[in-house]
Write an enzyme that holds these catalytic residues in place. Structure first.
Site, short mmCIF file in Angstrom:
data_model
loop_
_atom_site.label_atom_id
_atom_site.label_comp_id
_atom_site.label_asym_id
_atom_site.label_seq_id
_atom_site.Cartn_x
_atom_site.Cartn_y
_atom_site.Cartn_z
N CYS A 252 37.32 -14.05 -8.39
CA CYS A 252 36.15 -14.90 -8.50
C CYS A 252 36.35 -16.19 -7.73
CB CYS A 252 35.90 -15.23 -9.97
SG CYS A 252 34.46 -16.27 -10.24
N PHE B 269 33.54 -5.79 8.92
CA PHE B 269 34.12 -4.54 9.40
C PHE B 269 34.81 -4.75 10.75
CE2 PHE B 269 30.68 -2.92 6.59
CZ PHE B 269 31.48 -2.22 5.70
N THR B 270 35.55 -5.85 10.84
CA THR B 270 36.25 -6.17 12.09
C THR B 270 37.55 -5.37 12.14
OG1 THR B 270 35.34 -8.40 11.83
CG2 THR B 270 36.98 -8.08 13.57
N ARG B 271 37.46 -4.20 12.72
CA ARG B 271 38.60 -3.27 12.74
C ARG B 271 38.67 -2.57 14.09
NH1 ARG B 271 36.82 -0.35 7.06
NH2 ARG B 271 36.92 -2.21 5.74
N GLY B 272 39.89 -2.46 14.61
CA GLY B 272 40.06 -1.77 15.88
C GLY B 272 39.31 -2.48 16.99
N GLU B 273 38.43 -1.76 17.65
CA GLU B 273 37.68 -2.31 18.77
C GLU B 273 36.24 -2.65 18.40
OE1 GLU B 273 39.39 -2.83 21.65
OE2 GLU B 273 41.08 -2.09 20.49
N ARG B 274 35.91 -2.65 17.11
CA ARG B 274 34.52 -2.82 16.70
C ARG B 274 34.37 -3.90 15.63
NH1 ARG B 274 31.29 1.73 17.95
NH2 ARG B 274 32.46 3.45 18.86
#
Length: 291
Positions: free
Chosen positions: A120, A260-265
């Site tokens: 929280c 969703f900042t993961r890999g190349e996206r």
């Protein structure tokens, strides 16, 4: 100071496709979660569940996010007080803060009668209008470099020492717009991790954070966007999803927000990107393909 990790004997179970399973008992390292009681001007303000360490930064960041302080000089003194375990050892789970002369003490509306869990954040602030009214540092919008954005989660992971040992602790980090780390902190609670980063910047006289990006190993909740907005961050990058109210607050505040900042996206929920670099006249033109 309390430990940030503990070892427990655990039984690891592996289940085969045929339903048979195998067990192996060994030591496992887990992140510590302990209460921290915060007293301000001799009044208990809240008790939060956190991972011990960087507690002074944590309470500075927390008080800043609540709008109770705006700089380090607003705190006259912060000290650990007597809180002992069964062996009489100081647990370092009680902090007393004395506000500087002239700084308004928190009223009854700030006092929380329940323990704030590690999941929280600033749950008492429920509307975007309230946040915008309390915001001391108007945000100066920036254009994000996509190459920098996708590099940030891995750079944050590189600074997560406790995560490497436990696999179960959140992290927050302040990075320059070029992707260089400034401050990285870990905690069992994602909101505490953000408070520790903001508190560290406040103690270094680096707020408002107009030239920095706040990076979170978690989802982007309303409370995290609130803390970033209060500290003047122009951008927040999250590894996981963003909530609807977080997106609305980011857009209202003029903050860039990714999820969703993961890999190349990544998903860009708010803000703008730098224009795509154009090929120079001396660059080789793209090859023509005859079909």
């Amino acid at each position: 100071m309390g430990r940030i990790t503990r070892n427990f004997a655990v039984t690891r179970v592996s289940v085969g496709a045929d339903g048979r399973y195998f067990t192996d008992t060994r030591a496992d390292t887990v992140a510590v979660e302990e209460p921290l009681e915060l007293k301000v001007n001799n009044t208990t303000l809240t008790t939060t569940m956190r991972t011990p360490g960087d507690d002074i930064e944590l309470i500075h960041g927390f008080l800043h996010g609540e709008g109770l302080i705006s700089s380090r000089v607003d705190v006259a003194e912060a000290r650990y007080c007597a809180g002992t375990d069964e062996q009489g050892q100081n647990t370092y789970n009680l902090l007393e803060v004395d506000l500087a002369e002239g700084v308004k003490a928190p009223g009854p509306e700030f006092i929380r009668s329940v323990t704030t869990t590690s999941a929280c954040g600033v749950c008492g602030s429920t509307s975007i209008e309230q946040i915008m009214d309390k915001q001391a540092h108007p945000i100066e919008p920036v254009e994000l470099d996509p190459q920098v954005v996708i590099s940030l989660p891995e750079k944050l992971r590189e600074g997560q020492k406790a995560f490497k040992r436990t696999g179960g602790i959140h992290a927050a980090g302040a990075f320059t717009l070029d992707g260089e780390p400034v401050v990285i902190r870990e905690d069992i609670g994602r909101h505490n991790a953000a408070d520790k980063v903001i508190g560290a910047l406040l103690l270094q006289d680096r707020l408002p954070a107009r030239d920095l990006i706040l990076v979170m190993s978690s989802r982007a909740s309303f409370e995290l966007v609130q803390k970033a907005a209060m500290a003047g961050f122009p951008a927040l990058v999250a590894v996981s999803a963003a909530s609807s109210l977080a997106v609305e607050l980011a857009r209202e505040a003029g903050m860039a927000l990714t999820g969703f900042t993961r890999g190349e996206r990544f998903n860009l929920y708010s803000g703008a990107l730098k224009p795509v670099k154009q090929l120079s006249e001396s660059a080789c033109p793209p090859a023509h393909l005859d079909v």
